[in-house]
Design an enzyme around this catalytic site. Structure first.
Site, mmCIF file in Angstrom:
data_model
loop_
_atom_site.group_PDB
_atom_site.id
_atom_site.type_symbol
_atom_site.label_atom_id
_atom_site.label_comp_id
_atom_site.label_asym_id
_atom_site.label_seq_id
_atom_site.Cartn_x
_atom_site.Cartn_y
_atom_site.Cartn_z
ATOM 1 N N GLY A 1 1.130 15.358 5.942
ATOM 2 C CA GLY A 1 1.509 14.267 6.846
ATOM 3 C C GLY A 1 0.353 13.478 7.428
ATOM 4 O O GLY A 1 0.514 12.809 8.449
ATOM 5 N N SER A 2 -0.807 13.495 6.766
ATOM 6 C CA SER A 2 -1.935 12.761 7.358
ATOM 7 C C SER A 2 -1.725 11.244 7.289
ATOM 8 O O SER A 2 -2.185 10.514 8.172
ATOM 9 C CB SER A 2 -3.257 13.159 6.704
ATOM 10 O OG SER A 2 -3.376 12.636 5.403
ATOM 11 N N MET B 1 6.804 13.922 -2.634
ATOM 12 C CA MET B 1 6.433 14.376 -3.969
ATOM 13 C C MET B 1 7.634 14.653 -4.863
ATOM 14 O O MET B 1 7.578 15.496 -5.747
ATOM 15 C CB MET B 1 5.534 15.624 -3.853
ATOM 16 C CG MET B 1 4.280 15.386 -3.030
ATOM 17 S SD MET B 1 3.271 13.971 -3.575
ATOM 18 C CE MET B 1 2.411 14.720 -4.944
ATOM 19 N N HIS C 1 -0.257 5.753 -3.282
ATOM 20 C CA HIS C 1 -0.593 6.591 -4.429
ATOM 21 C C HIS C 1 -2.111 6.756 -4.481
ATOM 22 O O HIS C 1 -2.851 5.777 -4.342
ATOM 23 C CB HIS C 1 -0.083 5.965 -5.721
ATOM 24 C CG HIS C 1 -0.363 6.807 -6.922
ATOM 25 N ND1 HIS C 1 0.380 7.932 -7.217
ATOM 26 C CD2 HIS C 1 -1.331 6.734 -7.859
ATOM 27 C CE1 HIS C 1 -0.124 8.503 -8.298
ATOM 28 N NE2 HIS C 1 -1.155 7.801 -8.709
ATOM 29 N N ASP D 1 5.426 4.955 -9.897
ATOM 30 C CA ASP D 1 4.071 4.448 -9.593
ATOM 31 C C ASP D 1 3.769 3.106 -10.283
ATOM 32 O O ASP D 1 2.619 2.796 -10.590
ATOM 33 C CB ASP D 1 2.992 5.471 -9.999
ATOM 34 C CG ASP D 1 3.127 6.789 -9.258
ATOM 35 O OD1 ASP D 1 3.624 6.777 -8.118
ATOM 36 O OD2 ASP D 1 2.756 7.836 -9.812
ATOM 37 N N GLN E 1 -9.610 6.157 2.970
ATOM 38 C CA GLN E 1 -9.180 4.786 2.675
ATOM 39 C C GLN E 1 -7.653 4.655 2.759
ATOM 40 O O GLN E 1 -7.132 3.629 3.196
ATOM 41 C CB GLN E 1 -9.668 4.365 1.283
ATOM 42 C CG GLN E 1 -11.172 4.262 1.188
ATOM 43 C CD GLN E 1 -11.736 3.318 2.244
ATOM 44 O OE1 GLN E 1 -11.252 2.205 2.412
ATOM 45 N NE2 GLN E 1 -12.743 3.771 2.962
#
Ligand code: GAR
Length: 206
Positions: free
Chosen positions: A12-13, A87, A106, A142, A170
């Protein structure tokens, strides 16, 4: 405000980065995990958010899980669905229903390295640049229209974890940026193409 639901499966970052960005107009109504052991659940609750689990192992079929997830999300009537380390592959009907309103992050410079183990595969491929991508979600995995990317160097001594950490920093910058644009009404999908109105580079660039 923009009602939003965040779907995640793990630590959960990215959720944390989005919450900490204190995006004006973003109303995260729920955080939903498909895994009961996701660390992001406690993190969400620490932020005072509603967090719940739709556990795939509790359903006999893939369709039953998909239907339960669909109901759980719909209960919060989101105008934005944020995939933050979710996921599992979503049902095509679910993706179509939220077309233009669902974002994913992603950990690669798409279209390179779709799928899993992106950092290991980037090192194995010998690329000198790697990074992260925020994109609108479409049924093909994706492959949706790209909103924002950040590139990082791959350094000679990198292993999977040092490279992952450089990319993750990032991610935590570009995902809140994309959500901020969406909530401000500046980011949309028009005829399958990303439309970004009046974009000005934030301090430090995109
Ligand atoms: C992030 O690196 C995200 O880009 C990746 O999972 C991690 C989740 O971390 N997502 C995918 O691989 C999607 N296929 P977090 O739970 O700390 O945000």
């Amino acid at each position: 405000p923009t009602p939003a639901v965040v779907l995640m499966s793990g630590r959960g970052s990215n959720l944390d980065a989005i919450v900490r960005a204190a995006i004006p107009g973003l109303d995260i109504r729920a955080v939903i995990s498909n895994r009961p052991d996701a660390g992001g659940l406690a993190l969400a609750r620490d932020h005072g958010l509603h967090a719940e689990v739709v556990d795939a192992s509790g359903f006999a079929t893939r369709e039953a899980f998909d239907a339960a997830l669909d109901r759980a999300v719909d209960a919060f009537s989101p105008r934005l669905v944020v995939l933050a380390g979710f996921m599992r592959i979503l049902a095509a009907d679910f993706v179509r229903k939220h077309a233009g309103r669902m974002l994913n992050i992603h950990p690669s410079l798409l279209p390179s390295f779709t799928g899993l183990a992106t950092h290991r595969r980037a090192i194995e491929a010998g690329v000198r640049l790697h990074g992260a991508t925020v994109h609108f979600v479409t049924p093909e995995l994706d492959a949706g229209p790209i909103v924002i990317q950040a590139a990082v160097p791959v350094l000679p001594d990198d292993d999977e974890s040092t490279l992952a950490a450089r990319v993750l920093a990032q991610e935590h910058r570009i995902y809140p940026q994309a959500v901020r644009w969406f909530v401000a009404g500046r980011l949309s999908l028009q005829d399958g193409r990303v439309c970004l109105n009046g974009a000005t580079a934030p301090e430090g660039g995109f």
